[in-house]
Scaffold this motif. Sequence first.
Motif, PDB file in Angstrom:
ATOM      1  N   GLU A  56       0.843  -1.217   0.000  1.00 47.54           N
ATOM      2  CA  GLU A  56       0.000   0.000   0.000  1.00 47.54           C
ATOM      3  C   GLU A  56       0.871   1.258   0.000  1.00 47.54           C
ATOM      4  O   GLU A  56       0.548   2.253  -0.660  1.00 47.54           O
ATOM      5  CB  GLU A  56      -0.907   0.069   1.240  1.00 47.54           C
ATOM      6  N   PHE A  66       7.629  -8.368  11.381  1.00 48.98           N
ATOM      7  CA  PHE A  66       8.459  -8.637  10.198  1.00 48.98           C
ATOM      8  C   PHE A  66       9.782  -7.872  10.320  1.00 48.98           C
ATOM      9  O   PHE A  66      10.867  -8.445  10.135  1.00 48.98           O
ATOM     10  CB  PHE A  66       7.694  -8.217   8.930  1.00 48.98           C
ATOM     11  N   CYS A 124       6.715 -11.243   0.931  1.00 48.27           N
ATOM     12  CA  CYS A 124       7.393  -9.984   0.600  1.00 48.27           C
ATOM     13  C   CYS A 124       8.210 -10.112  -0.680  1.00 48.27           C
ATOM     14  O   CYS A 124       8.524 -11.212  -1.134  1.00 48.27           O
ATOM     15  CB  CYS A 124       8.304  -9.555   1.750  1.00 48.27           C
TER      16      CYS A 124
HETATM   17  P1  ADP Z   1       1.997  -3.966   7.517  1.00 48.82           P
HETATM   18  O1  ADP Z   1       1.525  -4.537   8.832  1.00 48.82           O
HETATM   19  O2  ADP Z   1       3.173  -3.049   7.650  1.00 48.82           O
HETATM   20  O3  ADP Z   1       0.889  -3.426   6.640  1.00 48.82           O
HETATM   21  P2  ADP Z   1       1.942  -6.464   6.024  1.00 48.82           P
HETATM   22  O4  ADP Z   1       0.470  -6.519   6.243  1.00 48.82           O
HETATM   23  O5  ADP Z   1       2.431  -6.515   4.611  1.00 48.82           O
HETATM   24  O6  ADP Z   1       2.626  -5.188   6.705  1.00 48.82           O
HETATM   25  O7  ADP Z   1       2.572  -7.667   6.865  1.00 48.82           O
HETATM   26  C1  ADP Z   1       3.944  -7.795   7.088  1.00 48.82           C
HETATM   27  C2  ADP Z   1       4.342  -9.244   6.971  1.00 48.82           C
HETATM   28  O8  ADP Z   1       3.627 -10.040   7.938  1.00 48.82           O
HETATM   29  C3  ADP Z   1       4.034  -9.850   5.628  1.00 48.82           C
HETATM   30  O9  ADP Z   1       5.115  -9.640   4.724  1.00 48.82           O
HETATM   31  C4  ADP Z   1       3.820 -11.320   5.976  1.00 48.82           C
HETATM   32  O10 ADP Z   1       5.072 -11.978   6.038  1.00 48.82           O
HETATM   33  C5  ADP Z   1       3.214 -11.272   7.378  1.00 48.82           C
HETATM   34  N1  ADP Z   1       1.736 -11.310   7.322  1.00 48.82           N
HETATM   35  C6  ADP Z   1       0.882 -10.257   7.364  1.00 48.82           C
HETATM   36  N2  ADP Z   1      -0.414 -10.650   7.283  1.00 48.82           N
HETATM   37  C7  ADP Z   1      -0.386 -12.005   7.193  1.00 48.82           C
HETATM   38  C8  ADP Z   1      -1.386 -13.034   7.085  1.00 48.82           C
HETATM   39  N3  ADP Z   1      -2.700 -12.746   7.055  1.00 48.82           N
HETATM   40  N4  ADP Z   1      -0.972 -14.343   7.017  1.00 48.82           N
HETATM   41  C9  ADP Z   1       0.346 -14.648   7.039  1.00 48.82           C
HETATM   42  N5  ADP Z   1       1.341 -13.721   7.133  1.00 48.82           N
HETATM   43  C10 ADP Z   1       0.988 -12.431   7.210  1.00 48.82           C
END
Ligand code: ADP
Length: 309
Positions: free
Chosen positions: A189, A251, A223
């Motif tokens: 995003e 992460f 990622c």
């Molecule tokens: P942010 O919280 O900064 O928006 P993301 O939603 O992309 O970041 O989540 C960060 C990382 O956490 C992802 O790259 C993934 O590895 C893990 N993650 C996030 N949501 C999920 C999910 N629903 N199931 C499995 N892993 C997740």
Amino acid sequence: MLIDFVPTVNGVSLASAPAFQKAPGGAPANVAAGVAKLGQTAAFIGKVGDDEFGHMLAHTIAEAGVDIRGVRYDATARTALAFVTLRTDGEREFMFYRHPSADMLLRPDELDHDLIAQAQLFCFGSISLIAEPTRSALLAALDTAASSPTTTLVYDPNLRLPLWPSAEAAKAGILSIWNRAQIIKISDEELVFLTGENSDASARSLWHDNLKLLLVTEGRNGCKYFTAETSGRVPGFMVDAIDTTGAGDAFVAGLLTQLVQHPELWTDEGQLTAALRFANAAGALTTTQRGAIPALPTAKLVHALVAAG
Ligand code: ADP
């Protein structure tokens, strides 16, 4: 570092929520607690109010194992509060109490420069840029970190649009310190917000000469990574997600602990993808429990998921 007030029921507006539960929050504090829970040393720098919430927050991260000697307590302003709802469409809605809050009032002369220069990794966000004097404190801290030859700078902008005067100001602010970091983590995003599209080419357009590693997280999909030489994707782990709060912070914490053990892991694609599997697993595990800090995993749990996956 702030208190999130989260409704006791999901899918309601702030106005119709019957009650709120308090939860320690704030991305940099979550990351510091995540690193400590994963078994590495971490310190947090920031300001809270000299009030019960501020002391509770400092106590919470200290309990998780974080060094709090860089925490300051403001006698005049309160600890920041955010009321957060998860709407039925899954989007989070925030209402912040920062008029001003203590976190906006950290002064450059309150920094512990020795603590910063000692750090192998100095991790920072963009919210500290929004208001003075914390903006000047962040810039001074970046100067100290950059002048320490053994410190790597890691940037997780953590876009919070409602805190900025406008979207243009947010974009300009986030990009104003872009070239300071050797490692940058954004979400898909945030990539769209900064460049207008989610593509490898748009991620590449954010590259700068000082950069070693650019990461774009993609929720459950895992990622993408970009180095000077190569790029690729590391898939995420399938888990029963119940609350994604703190996944990005876990992460980053996972990544930081891998960087401590392999300081130039971006030079070896095998080591890099193994580190990102670890970071993805830390993020995934955090979604399986409510809240951010209480949901952060231990290294043992992360290794178990990596081995099982
Ligand atoms: P942010 O919280 O900064 O928006 P993301 O939603 O992309 O970041 O989540 C960060 C990382 O956490 C992802 O790259 C993934 O590895 C893990 N993650 C996030 N949501 C999920 C999910 N629903 N199931 C499995 N892993 C997740």
